[in-house]
Design a protein around this motif. Structure first.
Motif, PDB file in Angstrom:
ATOM      1  N   LEU A 185      -1.442   1.830   9.672  1.00 42.80           N
ATOM      2  CA  LEU A 185      -1.760   2.711   8.549  1.00 42.80           C
ATOM      3  C   LEU A 185      -2.699   2.044   7.553  1.00 42.80           C
ATOM      4  N   ARG A 186      -3.420   2.896   6.820  1.00 43.45           N
ATOM      5  CA  ARG A 186      -4.264   2.435   5.717  1.00 43.45           C
ATOM      6  C   ARG A 186      -3.725   3.034   4.430  1.00 43.45           C
ATOM      7  N   ASP A 187      -4.074   2.431   3.330  1.00 38.63           N
ATOM      8  CA  ASP A 187      -3.627   2.910   2.028  1.00 38.63           C
ATOM      9  C   ASP A 187      -3.997   4.380   1.861  1.00 38.63           C
ATOM     10  N   GLY A 188      -3.026   5.200   1.463  1.00 41.78           N
ATOM     11  CA  GLY A 188      -3.265   6.612   1.209  1.00 41.78           C
ATOM     12  C   GLY A 188      -3.052   7.518   2.407  1.00 41.78           C
ATOM     13  N   ASP A 189      -2.748   6.968   3.585  1.00 42.96           N
ATOM     14  CA  ASP A 189      -2.530   7.803   4.768  1.00 42.96           C
ATOM     15  C   ASP A 189      -1.298   8.685   4.592  1.00 42.96           C
ATOM     16  N   ARG A 190      -1.335   9.847   5.243  1.00 45.02           N
ATOM     17  CA  ARG A 190      -0.182  10.752   5.267  1.00 45.02           C
ATOM     18  C   ARG A 190       0.221  10.930   6.726  1.00 45.02           C
ATOM     19  N   VAL A 191       1.384  10.417   7.081  1.00 44.66           N
ATOM     20  CA  VAL A 191       1.899  10.536   8.442  1.00 44.66           C
ATOM     21  C   VAL A 191       2.643  11.863   8.541  1.00 44.66           C
ATOM     22  N   GLU A 192       2.237  12.681   9.500  1.00 49.12           N
ATOM     23  CA  GLU A 192       2.832  14.010   9.678  1.00 49.12           C
ATOM     24  C   GLU A 192       3.626  14.036  10.976  1.00 49.12           C
ATOM     25  N   VAL A 193       4.839  14.568  10.921  1.00 52.16           N
ATOM     26  CA  VAL A 193       5.687  14.707  12.103  1.00 52.16           C
ATOM     27  C   VAL A 193       5.506  16.123  12.626  1.00 52.16           C
ATOM     28  N   TYR A 194       5.156  16.237  13.905  1.00 53.45           N
ATOM     29  CA  TYR A 194       4.910  17.544  14.514  1.00 53.45           C
ATOM     30  C   TYR A 194       6.101  17.962  15.362  1.00 53.45           C
ATOM     31  N   ARG A 195       6.646  19.126  15.047  1.00 53.22           N
ATOM     32  CA  ARG A 195       7.739  19.696  15.832  1.00 53.22           C
ATOM     33  C   ARG A 195       7.162  20.481  16.997  1.00 53.22           C
ATOM     34  N   MET A 220       0.836  -1.183   0.000  1.00 56.83           N
ATOM     35  CA  MET A 220       0.000   0.000   0.000  1.00 56.83           C
ATOM     36  C   MET A 220       0.878   1.242   0.000  1.00 56.83           C
ATOM     37  N   ARG A 221       0.334   2.337  -0.439  1.00 55.12           N
ATOM     38  CA  ARG A 221       1.088   3.583  -0.585  1.00 55.12           C
ATOM     39  C   ARG A 221       0.722   4.553   0.540  1.00 55.12           C
ATOM     40  N   VAL A 222       1.756   5.109   1.204  1.00 54.64           N
ATOM     41  CA  VAL A 222       1.569   6.121   2.240  1.00 54.64           C
ATOM     42  C   VAL A 222       2.608   7.221   2.025  1.00 54.64           C
ATOM     43  N   GLU A 223       2.408   8.341   2.697  1.00 59.15           N
ATOM     44  CA  GLU A 223       3.371   9.449   2.649  1.00 59.15           C
ATOM     45  C   GLU A 223       3.774   9.816   4.063  1.00 59.15           C
ATOM     46  N   VAL A 224       5.007  10.284   4.196  1.00 58.12           N
ATOM     47  CA  VAL A 224       5.502  10.816   5.462  1.00 58.12           C
ATOM     48  C   VAL A 224       5.902  12.260   5.189  1.00 58.12           C
ATOM     49  N   VAL A 225       5.433  13.170   6.047  1.00 53.50           N
ATOM     50  CA  VAL A 225       5.689  14.604   5.860  1.00 53.50           C
ATOM     51  C   VAL A 225       6.389  15.148   7.101  1.00 53.50           C
ATOM     52  N   TYR A 226       7.456  15.918   6.862  1.00 54.92           N
ATOM     53  CA  TYR A 226       8.176  16.587   7.942  1.00 54.92           C
ATOM     54  C   TYR A 226       8.579  17.967   7.440  1.00 54.92           C
ATOM     55  N   ALA A 227       8.218  18.990   8.192  1.00 50.82           N
ATOM     56  CA  ALA A 227       8.511  20.366   7.761  1.00 50.82           C
ATOM     57  C   ALA A 227       9.490  21.041   8.716  1.00 50.82           C
ATOM     58  N   ARG A 277       5.952  13.699  18.232  1.00 48.01           N
ATOM     59  CA  ARG A 277       4.507  13.619  18.079  1.00 48.01           C
ATOM     60  C   ARG A 277       4.221  13.469  16.605  1.00 48.01           C
ATOM     61  N   MET A 278       3.193  12.709  16.290  1.00 50.94           N
ATOM     62  CA  MET A 278       2.838  12.512  14.894  1.00 50.94           C
ATOM     63  C   MET A 278       1.337  12.445  14.753  1.00 50.94           C
ATOM     64  N   GLY A 279       0.891  12.589  13.512  1.00 54.12           N
ATOM     65  CA  GLY A 279      -0.534  12.503  13.240  1.00 54.12           C
ATOM     66  C   GLY A 279      -0.772  11.990  11.831  1.00 54.12           C
TER      67      GLY A 279
END
Length: 93
Positions: free
Chosen positions: A61-71, A1-8, A47-49
């Motif tokens: 996780l489910r297909d299409g989820d975007r995991v976000e890292v919170y600073r 399945m495809r997911v994304e991880v985002v960190y800003a 922390r993540m969401g």
């Protein structure tokens, strides 16, 4: 399945697309993405969401989820607003 991880970071954003197996957790996706090496200083209190909703690392996780890292926030948004309002009142605005 495809997911994304985002960190800003203040100057850049990282979005990493991953192909993961069914049953992969949010914490496992962070490890696979390599983001944990970039934010080493916060790894122990990370922390993540998923799509803006805070989750635990054990969340599957489910297909299409975007995991976000919170600073951590540098300033409390409520306190910043309160200071701005007080400054405006003292100027007579």
């Amino acid at each position: 399945m495809r997911v994304e991880v985002v960190y800003a970071l203040p100057q850049q954003q990282r979005l990493i697309a991953l192909e993961v197996a069914e049953g992969t957790t949010a914490a496992q996706a962070l490890t696979l993405s390599g983001v944990m090496t970039e934010c080493r200083e916060a790894a122990d209190r990370l922390r993540m969401g998923i799509f803006g909703r805070t989750v635990e690392g054990a969340t599957v996780l489910r297909d299409g989820d975007r995991v976000e890292v919170y600073r951590a926030l540098l300033a409390d948004p409520k306190e910043v607003r309160r200071t701005r309002v007080l400054a405006a009142k003292s100027r007579g605005c």
